[in-house]
Design an enzyme around this catalytic site. Structure first.
Site, mmCIF file in Angstrom:
data_model
loop_
_atom_site.group_PDB
_atom_site.id
_atom_site.type_symbol
_atom_site.label_atom_id
_atom_site.label_comp_id
_atom_site.label_asym_id
_atom_site.label_seq_id
_atom_site.Cartn_x
_atom_site.Cartn_y
_atom_site.Cartn_z
ATOM 1 N N ASP A 1 46.429 36.124 34.166
ATOM 2 C CA ASP A 1 45.433 37.080 33.282
ATOM 3 C C ASP A 1 46.104 37.340 31.856
ATOM 4 O OD1 ASP A 1 42.995 37.833 32.325
ATOM 5 O OD2 ASP A 1 43.189 39.611 33.439
ATOM 6 N N LYS B 1 33.094 30.566 36.122
ATOM 7 C CA LYS B 1 33.733 31.891 35.967
ATOM 8 C C LYS B 1 32.370 32.716 35.843
ATOM 9 C CE LYS B 1 36.544 35.486 35.605
ATOM 10 N NZ LYS B 1 37.256 35.721 34.467
ATOM 11 N N HIS C 1 45.819 39.767 22.202
ATOM 12 C CA HIS C 1 45.072 40.286 21.314
ATOM 13 C C HIS C 1 46.004 40.873 20.223
ATOM 14 C CE1 HIS C 1 41.074 40.605 23.435
ATOM 15 N NE2 HIS C 1 41.814 41.319 24.576
ATOM 16 N N HIS D 1 44.123 33.266 29.492
ATOM 17 C CA HIS D 1 43.269 33.298 28.259
ATOM 18 C C HIS D 1 43.778 32.643 26.961
ATOM 19 C CE1 HIS D 1 39.976 36.159 30.050
ATOM 20 N NE2 HIS D 1 41.175 36.359 30.650
ATOM 21 N N HIS E 1 44.928 31.647 36.057
ATOM 22 C CA HIS E 1 43.892 32.462 35.213
ATOM 23 C C HIS E 1 44.663 32.841 33.770
ATOM 24 C CE1 HIS E 1 40.912 35.758 35.220
ATOM 25 N NE2 HIS E 1 41.277 35.836 34.103
ATOM 26 N N HIS F 1 42.474 38.557 39.384
ATOM 27 C CA HIS F 1 43.219 39.579 38.923
ATOM 28 C C HIS F 1 42.735 40.973 39.938
ATOM 29 C CE1 HIS F 1 39.591 40.371 36.632
ATOM 30 N NE2 HIS F 1 39.819 39.358 35.910
ATOM 31 N N HIS G 1 34.870 37.677 37.764
ATOM 32 C CA HIS G 1 35.725 39.199 37.593
ATOM 33 C C HIS G 1 34.917 40.119 38.371
ATOM 34 C CE1 HIS G 1 37.147 41.806 34.026
ATOM 35 N NE2 HIS G 1 36.419 42.714 35.058
HETATM 36 O O1 DOR Z 1 42.258 42.657 30.264
HETATM 37 C C1 DOR Z 1 41.424 41.713 30.189
HETATM 38 N N1 DOR Z 1 41.409 41.055 29.086
HETATM 39 N N2 DOR Z 1 40.570 41.556 31.083
HETATM 40 C C2 DOR Z 1 39.679 40.745 30.954
HETATM 41 O O2 DOR Z 1 39.174 40.584 31.990
HETATM 42 C C3 DOR Z 1 39.452 39.889 29.736
HETATM 43 C C4 DOR Z 1 40.633 39.692 29.019
HETATM 44 C C5 DOR Z 1 40.332 39.231 27.727
HETATM 45 O O3 DOR Z 1 39.570 38.115 27.518
HETATM 46 O O4 DOR Z 1 40.939 40.009 26.591
HETATM 47 ZN ZN ZN Z 2 40.765 37.258 32.579
#
Ligand code: DOR
Ligand code: ZN
Length: 373
Positions: free
Chosen positions: A263, A115, A267, A21, A19, A190, A152
């Site tokens: 996870d 998902k 950002h 991103h 998992h 998660h 999720h």
């Molecule tokens: O903390 C998170 N960030 N949880 C999520 O479900 C998505 C992820 C994100 O894409 O930023």
């Molecule tokens: Zn995630």
């Protein structure tokens, strides 16, 4: 960490991240090397803008990931992560995505899973599903062809306290869904509660869960330690200490239905430090070190390889990776500044402005260090 006698380096089969991103564009270029350095494969989340809802979009995204990796690490070759890393793509379920598209993508080897984001639950989830009961035909198809459903697991009902949203999702949506689709492979992603860990442990063989490094290390106090700490904000949000302890017990239990999923959710600094800061913890750079530290604390290093490298592929029905990675122990009193996780990463992303990301464990010395090959 208390010093353990006789600590030796740890070599395990090359692990996977079930998992992650990776984002797109400049952020993808900044972060992809961290995941590829640690893992053989990764299940890549589809919550882009716009989301990945077609086979063509997933194949194009996969190409962009591979191109970004080549650009960040040079041409494929010995010891080069671009040569050994495989992104595994996922479809983003909407209430209008045709079941035939899922089947086509799965049969062509483009989609490895789909998902389910409850609409509004998290980053870029607006196009998600309002009620899992609305996507019956898609789930029936997935059940028939053996395509895993990744969930999720949080309700979005504003009446439900944010710390209860996972437990309520299990009761309100997951239990009925498993009753309607008893043969569907489901990964509850998660997990953050003792309720979820128990539900999975007591559930059928086709139900599994991923566990992140941050939910093994922090409880909800981390969000408020001496002030508001956006770097510890993620979704589902960290819970009470008793829940963290239940997750540690589940991850280190040896139960094959718990496996590694970071996870990792980058950002940029500005997006985290904002009046409405984004949810996500960037743990990819030191993920294995973070997990290994927990397994050692629990005297469970002998179960680390199964959690990191075996349980996931077995659940998905994929071969185990060839090759290995090694971690070396770090002494708690080693004062080599190179061992401290940086407070901030300024990552080249192919533009004039580097991506600024705070890694999980910033300022800490972890118990282990990944050896570079
Ligand atoms: O903390 C998170 N960030 N949880 C999520 O479900 C998505 C992820 C994100 O894409 O930023
Ligand atoms: Zn995630």
């Amino acid at each position: 960490m208390t010093e353990r006698p006789g600590r030796t380096s740890l070599t395990i089969r090359r692990p996977d991240d079930w998992h992650v991103h990776l984002r797109d564009g400049a952020m993808l270029r900044a972060v992809v090397g961290h995941t590829a350095r640690q893992f053989g494969r990764a299940i890549v989340m589809p919550n882009l803008r716009p989301p990945i809802t077609s086979v063509v979009a997933a194949a194009a995204y996969r190409d962009r990931i591979q191109a970004a990796l080549r650009a960040s690490s040079g041409e494929p070759g010995h010891g080069n992560p671009a040569a050994t890393f495989t992104p595994l793509m996922t479809a983003y379920l909407t209430e209008t995505l045709p079941a035939a598209e899922l089947e086509l993508g799965f049969r062509e080897g483009v989609f490895n899973a789909a998902k389910l984001y409850p609409a509004g639950a998290t980053t870029n989830s607006d196009a998600g599903v309002r009620d899992p009961a609305h996507i019956g035909p898609a789930l029936e198809t997935m059940e028939r062809i053996g395509m895993p459903l990744l969930i999720h697991g949080e309700v979005t009902d504003p009446e439900v306290d944010i710390f209860d949203r996972e437990a309520v999702f299990i009761e309100r949506h997951l239990q009925p869904l498993l009753r309607r689709h008893p043969g569907l492979k489901v990964v509850l992603e998660h997990i953050t509660t003792a309720d979820a860990a128990a539900f999975v442990a007591e559930g059928p063989a086709n139900l599994a869960a991923t566990i992140t490094p941050h939910h093994l290390h922090i409880n909800r106090n981390a969000l408020f330690r001496s002030g508001l700490r956006p770097d510890f904000y993620c979704l589902p949000v960290a819970k009470r200490e008793r829940h963290r302890l239940a997750l540690v017990a589940a991850a280190t239990s040896g139960n094959p239905r718990f496996f590694l999923g970071t996870d990792s959710a980058p950002h940029g600094r500005e997006a985290k430090e904002s009046a409405c800061g984004c949810a996500g913890i960037y743990n990819a750079p030191f993920a294995l070190e973070s997990y290994a530290t927990v397994f050692e604390q629990e005297n469970a290093l002998d179960r680390f390889e199964a959690f990191a490298s075996e349980n996931g592929p077995r659940f998905y029905g994929l071969p185990l990776n060839g090759g290995t990675v090694s971690l070396e122990p770090i002494s708690a009193d080693d004062d080599n500044p190179e061992l401290v996780v940086p407070a901030m990463l300024e990552l080249d992303n192919g533009t004039a402005t580097p991506s600024r990301l705070v890694p999980f464990h910033a300022g800490e010395v972890l118990g282990w260090r990944l050896k570079t090959t």
